[in-house]
Design a protein around this motif. Structure first.
Motif, PDB file in Angstrom:
ATOM      1  N   ILE A  32       0.772  -1.203  -0.036  1.00 15.27           N
ATOM      2  CA  ILE A  32       0.036  -0.137   0.186  1.00 15.27           C
ATOM      3  C   ILE A  32       1.012   1.194   0.115  1.00 15.27           C
ATOM      4  N   ARG A  65      -7.070  -3.854   4.688  1.00 14.59           N
ATOM      5  CA  ARG A  65      -6.860  -2.927   3.396  1.00 14.59           C
ATOM      6  C   ARG A  65      -7.271  -1.483   3.842  1.00 14.59           C
ATOM      7  N   LEU A  69      -4.934   2.046   3.664  1.00 20.79           N
ATOM      8  CA  LEU A  69      -5.249   3.112   2.673  1.00 20.79           C
ATOM      9  C   LEU A  69      -5.352   4.215   3.784  1.00 20.79           C
ATOM     10  N   LYS A  72      -1.724   5.391   4.321  1.00 19.40           N
ATOM     11  CA  LYS A  72      -1.124   5.933   3.425  1.00 19.40           C
ATOM     12  C   LYS A  72      -1.491   7.395   3.363  1.00 19.40           C
TER      13      LYS A  72
END
Length: 249
Positions: A32, A65, A69, A72
Motif C-alpha cells: 500500500i 486494506r 489506505l 497511506k
C-alpha cells in the motif's frame, strides 16, 4: 498494544507455501505504501519478551486494506512536514498474545525485561490488563507506531550487548528507536506511557499531540494508556491466528 481484549479467535492458519494468500481482506502495508518505515519488534529480540514471538515469521506489517489506505493518507500528510510513520506492530497472530501470557507466568524476570516494566512485576501484567490472551491487534485494525523526523540523525540502533536504562529514562539512556522522543520507549508499562501524562517535557507532549492529531484526521483512535497504540473503529471483526510470513516481491 499488549492489552485490549476484543473478539473471538478464528483459527485461520496459512501455510508458508501460500504466504501471500492473506485472508479476510488483509494486505502487506508495503504493498500500500512502501515509504512507511517498519520496525516490527515482535519479529526480533528487541522487545519485552527478549525473543521473536510465536507467529512472527517475518518483520512485516500486515493490516486490513482499509487501515492500510488510511495509513497511506496519514503518511502523505506527514511527508510534507519531513516526518514519517514508523510501525512497531500491526496484525498480531492470536498465538503471539498467548505467548505473551505464558512469558508473564514463566517464573523468571531478567533485568532486560524490567526495562519495559520498571515498576510492575511481570507476574502482575496479566492481572492488571497490560497483557491479554486476546488482542484487537489480531483483527488487523490495531497498530503500534510512532513518528520519525526525517531531518534528524536516526542512525542509532539497538545493541543487545549493551545495558540500557529503563523505558522511562531520558532518551539518551534508553535503547535507541530511531524516532522522535515521545517521553518513553515503545511498550513502556508505566504511567509515563499514558498519552496525556503531564510528567514529560513540553516537546515530548507536543510530539504525542502531533501523532494523535494526524492519526485522528483519518479516523484512528488512540488508547489513553499507551501513546503508541491506535485502532480504527469498525475495521476489525473476528480475530485471526495466521502466521506472518515473508512478503514476496
Amino acid at each position: 498494544m499488549r492489552s485490549l481484549l476484543i473478539a473471538t479467535v478464528v483459527m485461520a492458519i496459512v501455510s508458508p507455501s501460500h504466504a501471500q494468500s492473506l485472508p479476510g481482506g488483509f494486505v502487506y502495508l508495503r504493498d500500500i505504501d512502501p515509504s512507511i518505515i517498519q520496525d516490527i519488534r515482535y519479529a526480533t529480540s528487541n522487545n519485552f519478551v527478549g525473543r521473536p514471538l510465536a507467529g512472527y515469521g517475518a518483520g512485516e506489517c500486515v493490516v486490513k486494506r482499509e487501515v492500510g489506505l488510511r495509513l497511506k493518507a496519514v503518511q502523505q500528510e506527514l511527508a510534507a512536514q519531513n516526518l514519517s510513520l514508523k510501525m512497531f506492530d500491526c496484525y498480531r497472530p492470536a498465538r503471539a498474545s498467548l505467548d505473551m501470557v505464558k512469558w508473564s507466568q514463566n517464573g523468571h524476570e531478567t533485568a532486560a525485561e524490567r526495562r519495559y516494566n520498571p515498576n510492575i512485576p511481570k507476574t502482575e501484567l496479566f492481572r492488571l490488563g497490560y497483557i491479554a490472551s486476546r488482542s484487537q491487534h489480531s483483527t488487523g485494525a490495531a497498530l503500534d507506531l510512532t513518528l520519525v523526523d526525517l531531518k534528524a540523525d536516526n542512525s542509532g540502533s539497538y545493541d543487545p550487548s549493551k545495558t540500557y536504562a529503563d523505558c522511562t529514562a531520558p532518551v539518551a539512556m534508553r535503547a535507541p528507536e530511531g524516532s522522535v522522543d515521545m517521553g518513553t520507549g515503545y511498550d513502556c508499562t508505566d504511567a509515563k506511557g499514558h498519552t496525556a501524562v503531564t510528567s514529560i517535557n513540553p516537546e515530548q507532549r507536543t510530539w504525542r499531540k502531533r501523532l494523535v492529531a494526524a492519526m485522528a484526521r483519518q479516523g484512528f483512535v488512540n488508547y489513553s494508556k499507551e501513546w503508541w497504540h491506535f485502532s480504527l473503529p469498525g475495521a476489525g471483526g473476528a480475530a485471526y491466528d495466521f502466521p506472518i510470513q515473508p512478503r514476496r516481491n
